[in-house]
Design a protein around this motif. Structure first.
Motif, PDB file in Angstrom:
ATOM      1  N   VAL A 119      -3.835   2.844 -13.331  1.00 40.93           N
ATOM      2  CA  VAL A 119      -3.660   1.956 -12.185  1.00 40.93           C
ATOM      3  C   VAL A 119      -4.411   0.638 -12.371  1.00 40.93           C
ATOM      4  O   VAL A 119      -3.919  -0.441 -12.027  1.00 40.93           O
ATOM      5  CB  VAL A 119      -4.131   2.658 -10.891  1.00 40.93           C
ATOM      6  N   ILE A 132      -2.419   1.978  -4.604  1.00 44.45           N
ATOM      7  CA  ILE A 132      -2.095   3.398  -4.519  1.00 44.45           C
ATOM      8  C   ILE A 132      -3.147   4.106  -3.660  1.00 44.45           C
ATOM      9  O   ILE A 132      -4.340   3.848  -3.793  1.00 44.45           O
ATOM     10  CB  ILE A 132      -2.048   4.041  -5.915  1.00 44.45           C
ATOM     11  N   GLU A 133      -2.683   5.004  -2.799  1.00 45.82           N
ATOM     12  CA  GLU A 133      -3.602   5.845  -2.015  1.00 45.82           C
ATOM     13  C   GLU A 133      -3.373   7.312  -2.327  1.00 45.82           C
ATOM     14  O   GLU A 133      -2.246   7.811  -2.249  1.00 45.82           O
ATOM     15  CB  GLU A 133      -3.416   5.625  -0.514  1.00 45.82           C
ATOM     16  N   HIS A 145       0.874  -1.174   0.000  1.00 49.60           N
ATOM     17  CA  HIS A 145       0.000   0.000   0.000  1.00 49.60           C
ATOM     18  C   HIS A 145       0.910   1.223   0.000  1.00 49.60           C
ATOM     19  O   HIS A 145       1.646   1.452   0.971  1.00 49.60           O
ATOM     20  CB  HIS A 145      -0.899  -0.092   1.235  1.00 49.60           C
ATOM     21  N   ILE A 146       0.891   1.994  -1.072  1.00 50.45           N
ATOM     22  CA  ILE A 146       1.740   3.183  -1.167  1.00 50.45           C
ATOM     23  C   ILE A 146       0.887   4.414  -0.876  1.00 50.45           C
ATOM     24  O   ILE A 146       0.020   4.789  -1.666  1.00 50.45           O
ATOM     25  CB  ILE A 146       2.409   3.306  -2.546  1.00 50.45           C
ATOM     26  N   ILE A 205       5.233   4.283 -11.916  1.00 50.68           N
ATOM     27  CA  ILE A 205       4.123   3.598 -11.257  1.00 50.68           C
ATOM     28  C   ILE A 205       3.849   2.258 -11.937  1.00 50.68           C
ATOM     29  O   ILE A 205       3.640   1.229 -11.280  1.00 50.68           O
ATOM     30  CB  ILE A 205       2.863   4.480 -11.251  1.00 50.68           C
ATOM     31  N   GLN A 230       4.261  -1.476 -10.234  1.00 52.41           N
ATOM     32  CA  GLN A 230       3.150  -2.424 -10.168  1.00 52.41           C
ATOM     33  C   GLN A 230       3.501  -3.747 -10.853  1.00 52.41           C
ATOM     34  O   GLN A 230       3.186  -4.821 -10.328  1.00 52.41           O
ATOM     35  CB  GLN A 230       1.905  -1.808 -10.790  1.00 52.41           C
ATOM     36  N   LEU A 238       3.676  12.681  -7.213  1.00 50.94           N
ATOM     37  CA  LEU A 238       3.037  11.868  -8.248  1.00 50.94           C
ATOM     38  C   LEU A 238       2.800  12.730  -9.477  1.00 50.94           C
ATOM     39  O   LEU A 238       2.062  13.726  -9.417  1.00 50.94           O
ATOM     40  CB  LEU A 238       1.704  11.311  -7.729  1.00 50.94           C
ATOM     41  N   ILE A 296       0.800   7.707  -1.287  1.00 49.75           N
ATOM     42  CA  ILE A 296       1.674   8.397  -2.243  1.00 49.75           C
ATOM     43  C   ILE A 296       1.609   9.913  -2.143  1.00 49.75           C
ATOM     44  O   ILE A 296       2.537  10.598  -2.569  1.00 49.75           O
ATOM     45  CB  ILE A 296       1.372   7.907  -3.673  1.00 49.75           C
TER      46      ILE A 296
END
Length: 577
Positions: free
Chosen positions: A338, A277-278, A225-226, A261, A265, A236, A228
């Motif tokens: 994503v 991604i958060e 869990h990034i 990214i 992944q 980003l 970010i």
């Protein structure tokens, strides 16, 4: 495959981490031939040429297994340990098998059979969609087999396989196992086993994240869990909104490109790690204000104690059409890039400060009754965009518990405050993740990161942080927030995450802060706090096995703090309270 047997670990000789659900072994010695052959579903795999750190462009079961086999070869033949630390001094030569003579039995072939066909969800699964179970056997004749349900469970089996071997102390004599015959049947207790890494408060280059993914895979985690973006920086790159990172990152180059990214992944997928991604909203969004100050209320407000949990303050305005336009443009850019590689997207929602909205000219109120419908509307809008991209939303617990929002049944609620939060979330019928700050926060105990003036210094001495003391590996290992849940509640617990918030971590210390304490969480999540007999797992047993893993991690390029002094691993009984 899932017949539970009593876990049998005989001293250091069976130092597997995390502990398999069922493990029996003997004491016969076998050697592994350097040119041992590997077959995968009756297809002989050729040894790969080139770096195992390269990032492929395609995703297939065969490529994933081939790459994993090559990593296993490198680990065994380049990073196996001489286990001198784990036997009384000057006794290792009595434990090791003889390296001379013609009676050495070699493992010449490893036969891998995958029993089901992978599908698209294998590589970006919803929790529980991928079966990670495997069987691993090694006979005294050197016959070695892996039977696994999916390509991901092949990866888990290969990590266990690497831990069976040690480097002989005689120079050039090779690697051996003294455990034959081996029979392992293994599967995870929880389907979501994650680490939350904050990359916004300090900058972490891509290679640090890739190295962390490697270490996670060795510990049989399956989620990274990034976190970010946050108040402090926006690292980003968003092509539709390039000004976000141009003005919000700490400096030019301290941001992740779309290719970065994607690389992270795919690198994760090849190691059985799904990257989530958060982008935390509507709180923790101050960094948006560096490029879009009109969207943020209380931007960098100086009397910060009343307006945010830590500086700089600032939250998205709640009743402002341009905010909705911004979120739509942001998500329409980020989410489609994503979604090919992940099933989830984390939208945050924690620590929303009501005082900020007294100064929000679109709201002018801190009343919960006024703010709740506005936050509900904002979350509904965000989650509609997440679902439109084919992703499942994850949120922090406050949206459900503090704000009592109506969340879709698909939404995963991540708890972080205490055991009671997990009980409430599952009691209300929502899928949940655990990992509270009293047990699974890695940055705790290092002291405050902000400074005090002379007047206040004495009051705050010795400057402990909010979640002190440090959570040593034993605290992490003994954490079991599910113990008091009903069976129906437990069925809603997907798993948990251990957290590294980065106020006082950067590339210089991230490995040592993270490992091997995160490994303790890895065993809780994979093996369970209790063994198959229902007994809590022993620190005494765990300390030796974790020390073994730590030695292997060092040789594989991940810095890791020691568990004990070497004397305690050599003479275990002397260091037991």
């Amino acid at each position: 495959m899932r017949v539970v047997a009593l876990l049998s670990l005989v001293g250091h000789a069976a130092a597997i981490w995390p502990a398999p659900q069922s493990f029996t072994n003997g004491s016969a010695a076998l050697w592994l031939a350097e040119d041992f052959r590997v077959s995968y579903n009756n297809r002989t795999l050729t040894q790969r040429i080139g770096s195992t750190k390269s990032i492929p462009t395609e995703i297939s079961s065969l490529d994933i297994v081939e790459a994993a086999v090559q990593r296993a070869r490198e680990s065994i033949f380049q990073s196996s340990i001489v286990p001198w630390k784990f036997y009384p001094r000057n006794k290792l030569d009595q434990i090791e098998p003889s390296a001379t003579g013609n009676s050495k039995i070699y493992i010449q072939k490893l036969q891998i059979t995958q029993t089901t066909i992978d599908n698209n969800s294998t590589f970006k699964p919803i929790a529980g969609e991928v079966d990670e179970a495997y069987n691993l056997t090694i006979g005294t004749d050197g016959a070695a087999t892996i039977k696994a349900v999916s390509s991901i469970s092949v990866l888990r089996a290969l990590e266990t396989f690497t831990q069976l071997f040690y480097l002989h102390s005689g120079e050039g004599t090779g690697v051996y196992t003294n455990l034959a015959p081996v029979s392992i049947s293994d599967w995870p207790k929880f389907s979501h086993r994650g680490l939350n890494l904050d990359v916004s408060r300090n900058w972490f280059p891509k290679e640090n994240i890739l190295r962390t993914i490697d270490a996670l895979s060795w510990n049989k985690f399956n989620r990274l869990h990034i976190h970010i973006t946050d108040a402090q920086s926006w690292p980003l790159d968003v092509p539709a909104l390039p000004e976000l990172s141009q003005k919000g990152a700490y400096r030019s180059g301290y941001s992740y490109t779309p290719q970065d990214i994607k690389d992270i992944q795919i690198y994760g997928i090849y190691r059985g790690i799904e990257v989530i991604i958060e982008i935390d909203m509507p709180g923790h969004t101050t960094s948006i204000g560096f490029s879009h100050p009109d969207l943020i209320t209380t931007f960098r407000y100086q009397s910060w104690h009343d307006y945010c949990s830590e500086p700089p303050c600032g939250q998205l305005k709640l009743n402002y059409t341009p905010v909705y336009d911004f979120v739509t443009k942001l998500f329409d850019d980020v989410l489609p890039r994503v979604s090919p590689y992940s099933a989830y997207f984390h939208t945050g929602g924690d620590e929303i400060n009501t005082n900020d909205y007294l100064l929000d000219d679109t709201v002018n109120s801190s009343s919960v009754s006024v703010l709740t419908p506005l936050i509900q509307k904002f979350i509904d809008h965000s989650h509609d965009l997440v679902r439109k991209a084919g992703l499942v939303p994850i949120v922090w617990e406050e949206l459900l518990i503090t704000w009592n929002l109506t969340l879709g049944k698909d939404v995963v609620v991540q708890t972080w405050l205490d055991d009671a939060s997990l009980s409430e979330v599952t009691g209300r019928g929502h899928k949940a993740l655990f990992g509270d700050y009293e047990n699974w926060y890695l940055p705790c105990g290092y002291g405050q990161w902000f400074n005090f003036n002379n007047t206040d210094a004495a009051i705050h001495y010795p400057y402990t942080d909010y979640c002190s003391p440090l959570k040593n590996w034993r605290v992490i290992y003994e954490y079991d927030p599910t113990a008091s849940l009903s069976a129906d509640q437990l069925a809603l617990v997907l798993g948990g995450e251990i957290h590294l918030w980065a106020e006082r971590s950067d590339p210089s210390n991230m490995d040592q802060v993270m490992w091997p304490r995160a490994s303790a969480a890895g065993e809780v999540l994979w093996s369970g706090r209790q063994d198959p007999s229902g007994q809590n797992r022993s620190q005494i047993d765990a300390a030796v096995r974790l020390s073994d893993l730590r030695e292997r991690m060092l040789l594989r390029g991940v810095g890791s703090e020691p568990i004990q002094m070497a004397y305690c691993t050599q003479y275990q009984g002397d260091c037991t309270w």
